[in-house]
Each structure stands twice: as C-alpha cells, then as structure tokens.
Scaffold this active site. Structure first.
Site, PDB file in Angstrom:
ATOM      1  N   GLY A 198      -9.336   5.970  -4.621  1.00 33.73           N
ATOM      2  CA  GLY A 198      -8.512   6.501  -5.705  1.00 33.73           C
ATOM      3  C   GLY A 198      -7.185   5.763  -5.733  1.00 33.73           C
ATOM      4  N   ARG A 234       0.845  -1.196   0.000  1.00 35.72           N
ATOM      5  CA  ARG A 234       0.000   0.000   0.000  1.00 35.72           C
ATOM      6  C   ARG A 234       0.871   1.233   0.000  1.00 35.72           C
ATOM      7  NH1 ARG A 234      -2.668  -0.667   5.475  1.00 35.72           N
ATOM      8  NH2 ARG A 234      -0.766  -1.901   5.750  1.00 35.72           N
ATOM      9  N   GLU A 235       0.564   2.201  -0.830  1.00 35.36           N
ATOM     10  CA  GLU A 235       1.348   3.432  -0.792  1.00 35.36           C
ATOM     11  C   GLU A 235       1.214   4.053   0.594  1.00 35.36           C
ATOM     12  OE1 GLU A 235       0.601   4.650  -5.439  1.00 35.36           O
ATOM     13  OE2 GLU A 235       1.095   6.205  -4.017  1.00 35.36           O
ATOM     14  N   CYS A 290      -3.754   2.199  -8.288  1.00 38.69           N
ATOM     15  CA  CYS A 290      -3.950   0.747  -8.375  1.00 38.69           C
ATOM     16  C   CYS A 290      -5.407   0.324  -8.496  1.00 38.69           C
ATOM     17  CB  CYS A 290      -3.297   0.076  -7.176  1.00 38.69           C
ATOM     18  SG  CYS A 290      -1.537   0.336  -7.135  1.00 38.69           S
TER      19      CYS A 290
END
Ligand code: UDX
Length: 464
Positions: free
Chosen positions: A260, A154-155, A263
């Site tokens: 958003g 996950r960013e 991905c």
C-alpha cells in the site's frame, strides 16, 4: 548553498531538514499558511521518526526557514526544488501534474536570478522537458536549468534514507546544473554515495522502474505464499533461502496482506501510462497491480475461514491500519480493502493503530477505533495483525486470550509466534504457513489441516 523547497509535505519537509543538516540554508515554502505557521512554531504536520528534532535543530541553527512567500525565498537562492504532491487521478490513477506545473509557473514568475530548478517530486517521464518548455519558451527564462533528482525515501525511514542513500540520481543535460548538484550533495558524495548522472528522462524513469520492481517483488513473494499454503510449505523458509542468493537479496521478500502507501500504487499506474505513451506495455507491472488488488479479498477470505467460514455479526479486532509501521499514513493501506470486504460480509470491526488516529478514520467508515490493542481485542471473535508495529508484534497471547470471545488469531505479517499463541489456546493462521491449532494438554502442538483455500472465483474479483 541557498535552497528553496516548494511543498512542505512528506518529501519536501524531510528534504529541507536534511539539506539544512548537511550545511545548506533552506527555505521550505508552502501555500498552506496554517501548516507554515505550525512549522514555525515547531509543530510537524506528519509523523516521521527523527524529523521533529531535525527541524528544531535546523531552525535553531538559522539554516531552516518556513514561509508562504515564494518570491522572497527565491530572491537569493541557487536551487529551487519542486516537492509538491503528484496525487493519482481518480479516473485512471495517473499522476496529476497540476501542482507541479503550477509550481513551475510560479517559479518562472518569482525567480529574479539564474538558478537550478529541480523536480524532486515523482513525475512521469518527460515532465522535466515539459517544465523546461514552460520556463524557456513560454517565459523566456533560459537562465533556469531544469534537473531531475528523484527521491527514494521510504515513509517511516525517510530521514535515514536521505542521510544514507543507496544512490543519488541526477538527470540533466547541462554541465553548469551538474556542478551545482554536485555541490549540493557534496557531503554525501564525500562519503562515497554513488552519484549517478544521466538524462532527465532516464532519471525520471529510474524512480518509476525502481518502485515498480520493488512492488513486483512483494507481489511475487505474496503469490509464493499462497502456493505455500496449498503445498504445505513455509514461505519464511522459502524467502530466506531465496534471499541468500545475492542476485535476489533478502529485502522486500516479506509476504503480507499486499503493498500500500501513497507511492507504489500511484507510481505503478504512472509507469504503465508512460509506457503506453512510449508505445509499449508493462504486462508484468499490470499483473502486479491485479495480484495486489485481489489479495485484499483473499485476505478477507482467510480471516473468514479462520472464523469457520462466517463473519456475520462477528467482531473482529484489526490491529494496525497504516500501510506499514513507522508512519501515520493510511493511504492505500491494505487494511482499507480488507476491512471493507469483511464489513460487506457482515463483520463488525474494532481497530487500533499506534499512530493512525481519528483523523485517519475517514478511510475506514463504520469501524470503531479503540484506544489500545487490548481494548480492541476485548470481546472479539478474532484478532488480526494487519500492520507489524512493534507493540502489536509483542502482544502477550495469554492476555489476549483472557479478554477475547474466542482465541482465534490471523497474522497477516508472519510476526507472531504461532506455537506460543497455540500454547495459549489460539487457533492461529498466518501467511504462507501451515495453520497451527490449539496445542494439546502436554504442550505438543498439532498442525491443523490448512483451511480450504478460498475458491478462485471469490478471490479474483478485486475489492470494490
Ligand atoms: C516506497 C519506496 O520503497 C521508496 O523508495 C519510494 O521513495 C517511495 O515508495 P514507501 O511507500 O514508504 O516507500 O514504503 P515501502 O517501505 O517501500 O513499503 C511499500 C509497501 O510494501 C508497504 O505496504 C509494505 O508493507 C509492503 N511491503 C514491503 C511488503 O509487503 N513486504 C516487504 O517485504 C516490503
């Protein structure tokens, strides 16, 4: 082991630094010479908590290198990972595999010894077979084994997600490649991280299915939130009680302005395309997209309703532009569609984000970028919490009220304390909760009637 990573983006950089941390010698290769020289000078091109220190440690330990020379990088490596971008094609949102296939071609040309070729990038089902055909049939490189090893990073949390993954997935049809992958991840396997071995195609599908399910879960709770607003229920209580069911789980049940990022939207479109190619359809996943797209207009209507039904020439302070906190990434952020819908209605937008700076403003034409939340709020007719950065969640409502034109707040992340805002004179609207008006003088808070839910026709049209 010696590993090469092709692609020094979000995934490639984190994977390279984390593999170096667990003891491998890693060379991260990218065509962008400026990016590589910056990395060799210790400049990290993306914001990811913990990454800068990890890169510095790996470089100092002599286990992490950055280069533009793929041939040199492959000269003595056991594993090469393809971690290049798979951007959505503008015409249909499907993953563009040009960069992946180009990397495979260059590996075929540059590799001078047997090795495992890993697709780390998120790729449609069957891509591994396509790469194998290119390597084996076109180039006769049967010494190059193709393996799928999707990432679930996950960013904003990518380093932690690599260090403590819920599972490692490897898709391969060969025993040698499997033994190499087990050796690659040995330090994690020794910590009992589940190591799932399956076919390449199943491994590729696992990534898409996981992301699509998470996105569907988010859209589900967002629709429940909309129902709460009409039914006078509280979505936070509903989500809490739902999440206590172990079969459901508490995570990804936070109602908000919509999902958003680079991905979810891309992966969902790619899954739908893969399903169609496989002769099936994904109705639930298709609906997930449309629910998310129309939600942006619905959020703009919510903000407009909070301003008495008219935002024309009103100044709205939008706090947060990134698609979530902990990242500088604004790709497919819900802020883009919501702000555009407000501007279409004549609103002036002044925004602030702790990490998305001037370089991100290409996605927000006509928006003024403030240097702080208070600067953005000064003179504003309303303030909107778009992204739940801690510094934005912790803003003092009294200080906000003192600088704003009118104390109107819209909390799209259900992170502000509505009653506290009301005590400082705010009319505050949240997601899936009753609106709270300014409190009476004795501090008793009255619940204003919910604003009329926007008419369906307004909300059904996705934002242009
Ligand atoms: C996602 C997947 O989580 C990760 O496993 C995959 O490797 C890449 O895609 P990411 O895109 O970084 O990771 O973001 P994520 O944390 O999943 O959030 C996606 C979107 O959903 C964000 O816009 C976020 O704000 C939203 N979200 C998430 C919600 O609105 N509510 C939630 O409860 C959780």
């Amino acid at each position: 082991m010696r590993v090469s990573i092709v692609g020094a983006g979000y995934v490639g950089l984190v994977t390279a630094a984390c593999l170096a941390e667990i003891g491998h010698t890693v060379t991260c290769v990218d065509k962008m010479a400026e990016r590589i020289s910056g990395l060799n000078a210790g400049r990290i091109p993306i914001y990811e908590p913990g990454l800068e220190a990890l890169v510095a440690d790996g470089a100092a330990a002599g286990r992490l290198f950055f280069s533009t020379d793929l041939r040199a990088a492959l000269a003595d490596c056991d594993v090469v990972m393809i971690a290049v971008g798979t951007p959505p094609r503008p015409q249909d949102g499907v993953a563009d595999l040009r960069f992946v296939m180009q990397a495979a071609e260059e590996i075929a040309q540059a590799a001078t010894r047997p090795m495992v070729v890993v697709t780390k990038s998120t790729v449609p089902v069957g891509t591994g077979d396509r790469i194998a055909r290119l390597l084996h049939e076109l180039h006769g490189r049967t010494d190059l084994n193709v393996v799928s090893n999707p990432e679930f990073l996950r960013e904003g949390n990518a380093v932690a997600d690599f260090r403590e993954p819920d599972r490692i997935v490897v898709g391969t049809d060969g025993s040698h490649a499997l033994s190499v992958m087990r050796a690659l991840y040995a330090p994690l396997i020794e910590r009992d991280v589940p190591f799932v071995v399956t076919s390449r195609r199943s491994s590729e599908l696992i990534k898409y299915a996981s992301n699509a399910f998470l996105a569907m879960k988010v859209s589900f709770i967002n629709e429940i939130a909309d129902m709460c607003e009409g039914a006078g229920a509280d979505v936070s209580d509903v989500a809490l009680a739902m999440g206590l069911d172990e079969r459901i789980g508490p995570r990804f049940l936070e109602a908000g302005p919509g999902f958003g990022g680079s991905c979810f939207p891309k992966d969902i479109y790619a899954l739908i395309k893969s399903a169609n190619d496989a002769g099936t359809s994904m109705g639930l996943v298709e609906k997930t997209i449309s629910v998310n797209e129309t939600r942006k207009r619905r959020m703009a209507r919510k903000i407009e309703a909070a301003l008495g039904g008219d935002v024309y020439r009103k100044t709205i302070a939008v706090l947060g532009l990134t698609f979530k906190p902990g990242t500088d990434d604004v790709r497919d952020s819900p802020a883009i569609g919501i702000i555009r819908a407000l501007q279409d209605r004549g609103a002036h937008i002044c925004a602030y984000d702790p990490k998305a700076g001037a370089e991100a403003m290409g996605s927000f034409p006509g928006v003024m970028l403030a240097g702080s939340a208070m600067e953005a709020a000064t003179g504003a007719h309303a303030v909107v919490l778009m992204t739940q950065w801690p510094e934005l969640v912790e803003l003092d409502p009294e200080a906000l009220a003192n600088v704003m034109h009118s104390p109107i707040a819209v909390d799209l992340r259900n992170c502000w304390d509505g009653r506290r805002f009301a005590r400082h004179g705010f009319a505050i609207t949240a997601i899936g909760k009753p609106q709270i008006g300014p409190s009476s003088e004795n501090g008793k808070v009255w619940d204003a009637p919910n604003p009329k839910p926007a008419s369906a026709t307004d909300d059904e049209r996705p934002v242009s």
